[in-house]
Write a protein that holds these residues in place. Sequence first.
Motif, PDB file in Angstrom:
ATOM      1  N   ASP A 160      56.090  54.641 -77.031  1.00  0.00           N
ATOM      2  CA  ASP A 160      54.952  54.687 -77.949  1.00  0.00           C
ATOM      3  C   ASP A 160      53.676  54.178 -77.299  1.00  0.00           C
ATOM      4  O   ASP A 160      52.583  54.650 -77.613  1.00  0.00           O
ATOM      5  CB  ASP A 160      55.254  53.850 -79.199  1.00  0.00           C
ATOM      6  N   LYS A 161      53.817  53.220 -76.385  1.00  0.00           N
ATOM      7  CA  LYS A 161      52.638  52.637 -75.745  1.00  0.00           C
ATOM      8  C   LYS A 161      52.055  53.529 -74.647  1.00  0.00           C
ATOM      9  O   LYS A 161      51.036  53.182 -74.058  1.00  0.00           O
ATOM     10  CB  LYS A 161      53.006  51.267 -75.154  1.00  0.00           C
ATOM     11  N   SER A 162      52.709  54.641 -74.354  1.00  0.00           N
ATOM     12  CA  SER A 162      52.166  55.551 -73.333  1.00  0.00           C
ATOM     13  C   SER A 162      51.639  56.851 -73.948  1.00  0.00           C
ATOM     14  O   SER A 162      51.227  57.753 -73.222  1.00  0.00           O
ATOM     15  CB  SER A 162      53.235  55.869 -72.283  1.00  0.00           C
ATOM     16  N   ARG A 163      51.640  56.941 -75.276  1.00  0.00           N
ATOM     17  CA  ARG A 163      51.166  58.171 -75.924  1.00  0.00           C
ATOM     18  C   ARG A 163      49.684  58.421 -75.665  1.00  0.00           C
ATOM     19  O   ARG A 163      49.243  59.569 -75.574  1.00  0.00           O
ATOM     20  CB  ARG A 163      51.443  58.112 -77.426  1.00  0.00           C
ATOM     21  N   GLY A 164      48.917  57.349 -75.556  1.00  0.00           N
ATOM     22  CA  GLY A 164      47.496  57.505 -75.250  1.00  0.00           C
ATOM     23  C   GLY A 164      47.285  58.093 -73.867  1.00  0.00           C
ATOM     24  O   GLY A 164      46.371  58.903 -73.659  1.00  0.00           O
ATOM     25  N   ASN A 165      48.114  57.679 -72.912  1.00  0.00           N
ATOM     26  CA  ASN A 165      48.033  58.244 -71.563  1.00  0.00           C
ATOM     27  C   ASN A 165      48.230  59.747 -71.608  1.00  0.00           C
ATOM     28  O   ASN A 165      47.461  60.527 -71.017  1.00  0.00           O
ATOM     29  CB  ASN A 165      49.099  57.622 -70.657  1.00  0.00           C
ATOM     30  N   LYS A 166      49.290  60.186 -72.319  1.00  0.00           N
ATOM     31  CA  LYS A 166      49.595  61.618 -72.424  1.00  0.00           C
ATOM     32  C   LYS A 166      48.441  62.377 -73.055  1.00  0.00           C
ATOM     33  O   LYS A 166      48.078  63.473 -72.607  1.00  0.00           O
ATOM     34  CB  LYS A 166      50.872  61.815 -73.245  1.00  0.00           C
ATOM     35  N   MET A 167      47.869  61.801 -74.115  1.00  0.00           N
ATOM     36  CA  MET A 167      46.765  62.467 -74.800  1.00  0.00           C
ATOM     37  C   MET A 167      45.560  62.648 -73.872  1.00  0.00           C
ATOM     38  O   MET A 167      44.969  63.740 -73.804  1.00  0.00           O
ATOM     39  CB  MET A 167      46.350  61.648 -76.019  1.00  0.00           C
ATOM     40  N   LEU A 168      45.204  61.611 -73.143  1.00  0.00           N
ATOM     41  CA  LEU A 168      44.055  61.686 -72.238  1.00  0.00           C
ATOM     42  C   LEU A 168      44.275  62.720 -71.146  1.00  0.00           C
ATOM     43  O   LEU A 168      43.354  63.441 -70.749  1.00  0.00           O
ATOM     44  CB  LEU A 168      43.786  60.316 -71.613  1.00  0.00           C
ATOM     45  N   ILE A 169      45.516  62.803 -70.666  1.00  0.00           N
ATOM     46  CA  ILE A 169      45.838  63.762 -69.610  1.00  0.00           C
ATOM     47  C   ILE A 169      45.840  65.190 -70.145  1.00  0.00           C
ATOM     48  O   ILE A 169      45.261  66.097 -69.539  1.00  0.00           O
ATOM     49  CB  ILE A 169      47.204  63.412 -68.973  1.00  0.00           C
ATOM     50  N   LEU A 170      46.477  65.402 -71.305  1.00  0.00           N
ATOM     51  CA  LEU A 170      46.566  66.744 -71.890  1.00  0.00           C
ATOM     52  C   LEU A 170      45.196  67.277 -72.289  1.00  0.00           C
ATOM     53  O   LEU A 170      44.932  68.478 -72.174  1.00  0.00           O
ATOM     54  CB  LEU A 170      47.495  66.728 -73.107  1.00  0.00           C
ATOM     55  N   GLU A 171      44.324  66.397 -72.754  1.00  0.00           N
ATOM     56  CA  GLU A 171      42.974  66.811 -73.143  1.00  0.00           C
ATOM     57  C   GLU A 171      42.034  66.888 -71.940  1.00  0.00           C
ATOM     58  O   GLU A 171      40.846  67.155 -72.092  1.00  0.00           O
ATOM     59  CB  GLU A 171      42.409  65.842 -74.181  1.00  0.00           C
TER      60      GLU A 171
ATOM     61  N   VAL B 155      43.877  53.754 -66.651  1.00  0.00           N
ATOM     62  CA  VAL B 155      44.679  53.363 -67.809  1.00  0.00           C
ATOM     63  C   VAL B 155      46.138  53.259 -67.375  1.00  0.00           C
ATOM     64  O   VAL B 155      46.732  54.248 -66.956  1.00  0.00           O
ATOM     65  CB  VAL B 155      44.532  54.387 -68.951  1.00  0.00           C
ATOM     66  N   ILE B 156      46.707  52.081 -67.497  1.00  0.00           N
ATOM     67  CA  ILE B 156      48.098  51.873 -67.116  1.00  0.00           C
ATOM     68  C   ILE B 156      49.041  52.318 -68.223  1.00  0.00           C
ATOM     69  O   ILE B 156      49.968  53.101 -68.006  1.00  0.00           O
ATOM     70  CB  ILE B 156      48.356  50.392 -66.782  1.00  0.00           C
ATOM     71  N   GLU B 157      48.792  51.850 -69.427  1.00  0.00           N
ATOM     72  CA  GLU B 157      49.659  52.193 -70.551  1.00  0.00           C
ATOM     73  C   GLU B 157      48.925  51.873 -71.845  1.00  0.00           C
ATOM     74  O   GLU B 157      48.474  50.739 -72.040  1.00  0.00           O
ATOM     75  CB  GLU B 157      50.966  51.397 -70.465  1.00  0.00           C
ATOM     76  N   THR B 158      48.816  52.869 -72.743  1.00  0.00           N
ATOM     77  CA  THR B 158      48.145  52.635 -74.016  1.00  0.00           C
ATOM     78  C   THR B 158      48.613  53.626 -75.066  1.00  0.00           C
ATOM     79  O   THR B 158      48.990  54.761 -74.748  1.00  0.00           O
ATOM     80  CB  THR B 158      46.613  52.732 -73.877  1.00  0.00           C
ATOM     81  N   ASP B 159      48.584  53.184 -76.299  1.00  0.00           N
ATOM     82  CA  ASP B 159      48.865  54.086 -77.405  1.00  0.00           C
ATOM     83  C   ASP B 159      47.594  54.873 -77.718  1.00  0.00           C
ATOM     84  O   ASP B 159      46.538  54.635 -77.127  1.00  0.00           O
ATOM     85  CB  ASP B 159      49.330  53.293 -78.627  1.00  0.00           C
ATOM     86  N   ILE B 160      47.697  55.792 -78.672  1.00  0.00           N
ATOM     87  CA  ILE B 160      46.549  56.638 -79.017  1.00  0.00           C
ATOM     88  C   ILE B 160      45.407  55.799 -79.595  1.00  0.00           C
ATOM     89  O   ILE B 160      44.243  56.086 -79.367  1.00  0.00           O
ATOM     90  CB  ILE B 160      46.986  57.735 -80.003  1.00  0.00           C
ATOM     91  N   LYS B 161      45.761  54.762 -80.357  1.00  0.00           N
ATOM     92  CA  LYS B 161      44.759  53.858 -80.901  1.00  0.00           C
ATOM     93  C   LYS B 161      44.962  52.479 -80.297  1.00  0.00           C
ATOM     94  O   LYS B 161      46.071  52.072 -80.020  1.00  0.00           O
ATOM     95  CB  LYS B 161      44.872  53.788 -82.424  1.00  0.00           C
ATOM     96  N   GLY B 162      43.867  51.761 -80.120  1.00  0.00           N
ATOM     97  CA  GLY B 162      43.966  50.415 -79.560  1.00  0.00           C
ATOM     98  C   GLY B 162      42.705  50.047 -78.809  1.00  0.00           C
ATOM     99  O   GLY B 162      41.815  50.881 -78.584  1.00  0.00           O
ATOM    100  N   GLY B 163      42.620  48.783 -78.412  1.00  0.00           N
ATOM    101  CA  GLY B 163      41.431  48.290 -77.733  1.00  0.00           C
ATOM    102  C   GLY B 163      41.137  48.995 -76.423  1.00  0.00           C
ATOM    103  O   GLY B 163      39.979  49.129 -76.028  1.00  0.00           O
ATOM    104  N   THR B 164      42.186  49.460 -75.751  1.00  0.00           N
ATOM    105  CA  THR B 164      41.993  50.150 -74.471  1.00  0.00           C
ATOM    106  C   THR B 164      41.087  51.362 -74.626  1.00  0.00           C
ATOM    107  O   THR B 164      40.297  51.688 -73.727  1.00  0.00           O
ATOM    108  CB  THR B 164      43.356  50.593 -73.898  1.00  0.00           C
TER     109      THR B 164
END
Length: 384
Positions: A269-280, A234-243
């Motif tokens: 904002d577009k990297s919040r999904g990255n942070k979530m995946l890493i933290l979880e 994952v390069i860059e993604t928000d918490i919700k989205g097609g990625t």
Amino acid sequence: MNTKDILTINSIGGVGRKTLSEFINYVETKISVFDLHHSTIEGIFKELNVQNKKIKVPLKKDIDSAIEKTDLILTSSDKNQIHIVSIKDLRYPSQLRDIEDYPFLLYYKGNLECLSKPSAAVIGTRDPSSFGKQAGERIGYRLAEQNITVVSGLAKGCDTSGHIGCLKANGKTVAVLAHGLDTVYPAENRGLAAKILENDGCLVSEYAINTKVLSSYFIARDRIQAGLSKAVIVIETDIKGGTMHTVNYSITYNRYLAAVNHPSPYENDKSRGNKMLILEKNAQALNTKDDIDILIEKINPSIKRTLFPTNIPINEIYIPLFEGIDFNPTIKKKSGKKPRYKKSKPNTTQLPIDKDIIPLKTKKTRKKKEEIDTEKPDNNEPNI
């Protein structure tokens, strides 16, 4: 059953995935020679109906229509250099064969063999930050350097960056599309699709020629991206989205999942999904050059990490950036001429993930009174 047989049964109205699977299983276990004729097909459906009342017996006209449709698909595909491989074909990608909801048929253009090589999906938002765009290209480039096939969806943004980075390293990349291969969506990536084929890559879809794109097809396409790949990055993604569809498929299929851990100055904002995946702890954090090397070694165990010592931050390692190339063509409507590719100057900058952030040399502009001034950087973008 061969590819034409499976395509015919799949073309009968009302035949879904489960019915097709039961039909194939019946033919392989009960019939020594399968005859692609409406009476034979009807007889098998009647037998299946006895075992499972939910399986309906198609009408003769529907079977005949499917046979005609199959011939039309095969003829049109051949004219457009589109090839078809079925789950029963030895050339079918082994990595994809292992998932539960594999496509029974794959339509492809180009080099199918690159789908059987070690591969990784590079995915992310369609509207990445400057850092995300550069990170996508750099990681695509790094994978290609190690002879790893880059898989993505040819979408704008991170998908495009991953494909282009791979091509700049002269690597092979695969674009998984959500429509028939007689067209390219988005249209602005037609030149990129052509470049993928020129470089011995592949365009793939589970949809027959003349199938138009639908929103639901993108989600189905995402499972193929994950299925074809040993790792998903994952390069860059928000918490919700097609990625996140591809992310969830990668977890289901037990693929390696990694996410670029954006340095503080480049969080958005577009990297919040990255942070979530890493933290979880669902994704391996890509913080350092060594993290990428570890992931590459997981994708292809024959590669050993010998270039750099461990745990050196990515931004402290200097790696010269490749020359910039623009693969997007200038497309003229209603023209029979081949698309012209835009020329671009060599890109001599250094990526944030490769070295400490160094401002570019400011451009000089001449004012009316011959005064020389420098351009001010955009405050909304990182000064790189």
